[in-house]
Design a protein around this motif. Structure first.
Motif: not given
Length: 510
Positions: A58-67, A82-95
């Motif tokens: 949910a967290a990464i999905g919201e960031i990607v939708q915003e981007a 915006t995408l830098n925030r997602a890529l900087g997240s420690s919980s981001i999965n490979p997909y």
């Protein structure tokens, strides 16, 4: 799904153009339309495990939708942040990382930061979260971008990797053309020709554009494949018959394969169709006419274009025109050109050509002057020949002694000695023959006069024609008056007797 479209590269030069990539999001999966169809056919890729791995939190999905919303509004810099925030997240999965890198790469591309776009897309592939079809699509896009920044080696490697992994089914005409262009830019012509031929075979004849022909011609030129060049250019001439560049290439190729007469015909067609606008083109055409023994037609064209101002009336072109009139044996038309040429150059050889033309036209006095001028100016390749020709002119003018002097000059040179000596022998024999004829005629006259005087004396005696001194008198014919007097006495005898008497009287007086 997010769909990535490719680039359309045209031309065979470094001016590589690139169409923008359309990106949309549906269901959280990136793929091309063709990839989607292939994925539907390959249901084994849709395992439950894959489906579980290819989801957003949910967290990464919201960031990607915003981007995505920012990119749709063309707020690319904001989307990168915006995408830098997602890529900087420690919980981001490979997909999620793969999708975020793809989107950020798109933003970098749209802001002309090509190198960073390439880095992001290569990083997306490195996550291992993309489907093989998606990887191939991105490798093609990455290859295109490398080509746009003139890194042809990496561009080719990326494209070839996509083909190797995706198989022949992913190779379409644009991809084959792209590889052919990249190899051409890298000057790897043998390898590139394979792709150029594949591209050419994929395009129907009716759909081939100018750039397609140019690409094939480029390769055949680089590899010096003359017959193949000929085939392409012949097709271009047939398809675009009004284009001068095609005809010029065709004529040049014909000349290269020793089809000079066909090249001549191609040049004639260009001239007839008004394609020649430069003087040098007309000059070349005239030289073709001269080479193929049609000097009259070539001279007519050259003179006409010279009078029209298309061809410059300079020394070189006047010399060409004069030589063609001489080659055509049009001496009368050659003479004015030769006069102008001689005046421009002041060269002995040009005066010699003028003299020869004047001689051919039987303008003997002018020819004599021109021959003499040529000899006076010097620099002649064969002065002995010029002297011999001058002797001929003087002989025709019935000036034997001056002709004899010219032939004697000609006899000084080995190459003209035989001819000159022949004329010298001839003139001397004519002079001797004439002298002999004069002597014979004089002897005949003397005999005729003697016989006539003897007959007249005999008649006068019979008739008793005498003068007051009692001497017999006759009428001497005018033509014999220098031989006999009115008494029938030979004047030579009378003169001798008178001279003797005068001498005797002088002796007595002494």
């Amino acid at each position: 799904m997010i769909r990535i479209s490719g680039f359309d590269l045209t031309g065979v030069t470094r001016k590589l153009a690139m169409l923008a990539m359309a990106v949309s999001l549906t269901g959280g999966v990136f793929a091309t339309a063709a990839d989607a169809q292939r994925r539907e056919r390959r249901s084994d890729e849709q395992s439950d495990q894959n489906a579980a791995d290819r989801v957003f939190s949910a967290a990464i999905g919201e960031i990607v939708q915003e981007a995505l919303a920012q990119q749709e509004a063309e707020q690319y810099a904001a989307s990168i942040t915006t995408l830098n925030r997602a890529l900087g997240s420690s919980s981001i999965n490979p997909y999620e990382r793969a999708v975020s890198l793809q989107l950020r790469g798109r933003a970098y591309y749209d802001t002309d930061r090509v190198s960073q776009a390439i880095q992001d897309w290569e990083a997306a592939i490195a996550t291992g979260a993309m489907l093989p079809s998606e990887v191939n699509s991105y490798r093609i896009n990455i290859g295109q971008l490398y080509i746009t920044i003139d890194d042809y080696t990496r561009g080719i490697a990326s494209l070839e990797r996509a083909v190797a992994d995706g198989g022949t089914e992913i190779v379409n005409a644009p991809l084959a053309r792209m590889l052919a262009q990249a190899y051409g830019q890298a000057e790897r012509y043998r390898e590139g020709l394979v792709w150029a031929n594949r591209f050419w075979a994929m395009i129907p004849d009716a759909d081939r554009q100018r750039g397609d022909y140019s690409l094939m011609l480029f390769y055949y030129q680089q590899l010096e494949m003359i017959p193949q060049q000929m085939g392409i250019v012949e097709q271009m001439v047939q398809r675009w018959p009004a284009e001068k560049s095609n005809w010029r290439s065709y004529a040049s190729l014909l000349a290269q394969v020793d089809r000079e007469e066909d090249a001549f015909e191609a040049n004639k067609i260009m001239y007839i169709n008004g394609m020649f606008t430069e003087g040098r083109e007309i000059e070349a055409l005239a030289q073709y006419y001269s080479f193929f023994e049609y000097p009259y037609r070539g001279a007519v064209i050259l003179e006409r274009e010279m009078n029209a101002g298309v061809v410059e009336r300079n020394q070189r072109n006047l010399n060409l025109l004069a030589n063609m009139w001489r080659q055509a044996r049009e001496w009368e038309r050659a003479i004015p050109v030769l006069r102008q040429l001689a005046q421009l150059s002041s060269d002995g050889n040009d005066y010699l050509k003028l003299a020869e033309a004047l001689y051919q036209e039987r303008q003997l006095s002018e020819a004599e002057s021109a021959f003499q001028e040529a000899l006076n100016r010097g620099g002649l390749d064969r002065p002995g020949t010029a002297w011999t020709l001058l002797g001929n002119v003087r002989l025709d003018l019935d000036r034997r002694q001056s002709a004899l002097a010219a032939f004697q000059e000609g006899a000084r040179y080995p190459y003209s000695r035989s001819t000159a000596n022949g004329y010298i022998t001839y003139i001397n024999s004519v002079i001797r023959a004439e002298a002999d004829r004069i002597r014979i005629r004089e002897r005949v006259r003397q005999d005729e006069c003697r016989f006539g005087v003897e007959d007249a004396l005999e008649t006068a005696r019979l008739l008793g024609t005498i003068d007051e001194t009692g001497r017999t008198v006759i009428e001497v014919q005018p033509r014999c008056a220098d031989l006999y007097n009115q008494y029938g006495e030979a004047l030579s005898s009378v003169t001798a007797a008178t001279a003797a008497e005068t001498t005797e009287a002088a002796d007595d007086a002494g």
